[in-house]
Design a protein around this motif. Structure first.
Motif, PDB file in Angstrom:
ATOM      1  N   ALA A 229       0.833  -1.208   0.000  1.00 11.25           N
ATOM      2  CA  ALA A 229       0.000   0.000   0.000  1.00 11.25           C
ATOM      3  C   ALA A 229       0.869   1.260   0.000  1.00 11.25           C
ATOM      4  O   ALA A 229       0.553   2.249  -0.667  1.00 11.25           O
ATOM      5  N   TRP A 230       1.990   1.229   0.748  1.00 12.69           N
ATOM      6  CA  TRP A 230       2.875   2.388   0.786  1.00 12.69           C
ATOM      7  C   TRP A 230       3.487   2.657  -0.586  1.00 12.69           C
ATOM      8  O   TRP A 230       3.547   3.801  -1.052  1.00 12.69           O
TER       9      TRP A 230
ATOM     10  N   ASP B 157       2.245   1.643  -3.479  1.00 17.43           N
ATOM     11  CA  ASP B 157       1.146   2.001  -4.366  1.00 17.43           C
ATOM     12  C   ASP B 157       0.810   3.476  -4.241  1.00 17.43           C
ATOM     13  O   ASP B 157       0.505   4.159  -5.222  1.00 17.43           O
ATOM     14  N   THR B 158       0.872   4.003  -3.011  1.00 12.22           N
ATOM     15  CA  THR B 158       0.503   5.395  -2.754  1.00 12.22           C
ATOM     16  C   THR B 158       1.599   6.367  -3.179  1.00 12.22           C
ATOM     17  O   THR B 158       1.301   7.451  -3.697  1.00 12.22           O
ATOM     18  N   ASN B 159       2.854   6.007  -2.983  1.00 11.82           N
ATOM     19  CA  ASN B 159       3.945   6.966  -3.140  1.00 11.82           C
ATOM     20  C   ASN B 159       4.794   6.800  -4.410  1.00 11.82           C
ATOM     21  O   ASN B 159       5.407   7.780  -4.849  1.00 11.82           O
ATOM     22  N   HIS B 160       4.845   5.585  -4.986  1.00 12.23           N
ATOM     23  CA  HIS B 160       5.813   5.378  -6.063  1.00 12.23           C
ATOM     24  C   HIS B 160       5.292   4.608  -7.270  1.00 12.23           C
ATOM     25  O   HIS B 160       6.004   4.517  -8.275  1.00 12.23           O
TER      26      HIS B 160
ATOM     27  N   ASN C  99       2.580   5.116  -9.257  1.00 11.45           N
ATOM     28  CA  ASN C  99       2.000   5.937 -10.334  1.00 11.45           C
ATOM     29  C   ASN C  99       0.946   5.184 -11.141  1.00 11.45           C
ATOM     30  O   ASN C  99       0.848   5.334 -12.366  1.00 11.45           O
TER      31      ASN C  99
END
Length: 296
Positions: A247-248, A250-253, A255
């Protein structure tokens, strides 16, 4: 500061004392009326009948038996009782003398000064509250910065310890390989010379690795190789599931691009069945390298 002179003069009139005048002027002229009107004449011109004995017996004023102050009406009694906590009042035949122009002017000045003091006190309290709020904001900011610095220092120390362990293990493995190469060379040389092949040196000649007792790590530092080749690091709790890591990313890197997770050594591709497993159980503690692979 203060109020217009006409409003202050109006507040001082009508036989009001200082407290009543201040209350009247603070309510913007909507204070308690200090006089009562006589019964009005009827529409036919005839006066209403009033009992003469009741008129003669009516009180001219009211007196506070606790402090001796004269009050104009019941509303003034209630105001005085609320302010002073006095409880004993009686009717009085004493007339409340109207204020002279000089007394009115003096009372207006006194009211203005009292209002100034009240406003200054209120401004001081507001300034102190603002300073206290700013002080708390700064302390919270310092605490947050200190927490982030401590977390970063802890991450650096743990990464350095991991690098030292890896370096020691690599050195030991390298020494073993060199010893094996040397032994192979000696064996070939002896065989070529028709001499007996020397026995290989026991593994005890290599300094054994003393395994450190297992440590209950609370967190782990994961290094990711993203889809574009960029390397990033992030710290997670050891008991968090792999789904939190996904999830981290998916949210931050990510795209919006689909990806899978894998470890290069030992090679393992994580599936949906692994998403609910804690990082500790997946041997991703205290640190690990994870590679992102594009799906499709």
């Amino acid at each position: 500061m203060g109020f217009p002179a006409d409003k202050a003069e109006a507040a001082a009139g009508n036989n009001r004392n200082l407290d009543q005048a201040l209350d009247w002027i603070e309510k913007d002229g909507a204070g308690v009326p200090m006089e009562t009107e006589n019964p009005a004449s009827g529409t036919d011109g005839s006066s209403a009948m009033v009992d003469e004995e009741s008129v003669s017996a009516a009180a001219a004023s009211f007196k506070c038996d606790d402090c001796g102050k004269l009050l104009a009406n019941e509303d003034a009694i209630m105001f005085h009782a609320t302010k002073t906590k006095h409880e004993n009042f009686s009717e009085s035949q004493e007339q409340i003398k109207p204020l002279t122009p000089e007394e009115k002017a003096a009372k207006v000045l006194e009211i203005r000064e009292k209002i100034k003091v009240h406003q200054a006190k209120k401004a001081k309290i507001e300034a102190e509250e603002a300073r206290e709020k700013e002080r708390k904001r700064r302390e919270d900011g310092k605490a947050m910065i200190a927490h982030k610095e401590a977390a970063r220092d802890r991450e650096i120390r743990e990464a350095a310890q991991q690098r030292r362990r890896e370096k020691t293990e690599d050195e030991i493995a390298r020494q073993r390989v060199l010893e094996q190469i040397k032994a192979d060379k000696e064996a070939r040389k002896a065989k070529a010379a028709g001499q007996p092949v020397p026995e290989p040196k026991p593994a005890a000649s290599v300094a054994p690795v003393v395994a450190a007792p297992p440590k209950d790590y609370k967190s782990t530092t994961l290094q990711f190789r993203l889809l574009d080749g960029q390397m990033v690091r992030q710290q997670f709790q050891a008991d968090e599931p792999l789904a939190m890591v996904r999830a981290w990313i998916d949210t931050n890197h990510a795209n919006g691009v689909g990806f899978s997770l894998m470890t290069p050594f030992p090679r393992k591709v994580f599936t949906e069945d692994d998403m609910g497993t804690p990082l500790k159980a997946l041997n991703l503690v205290p640190s690990a390298n994870i590679v992102l692979n594009r799906l499709g």
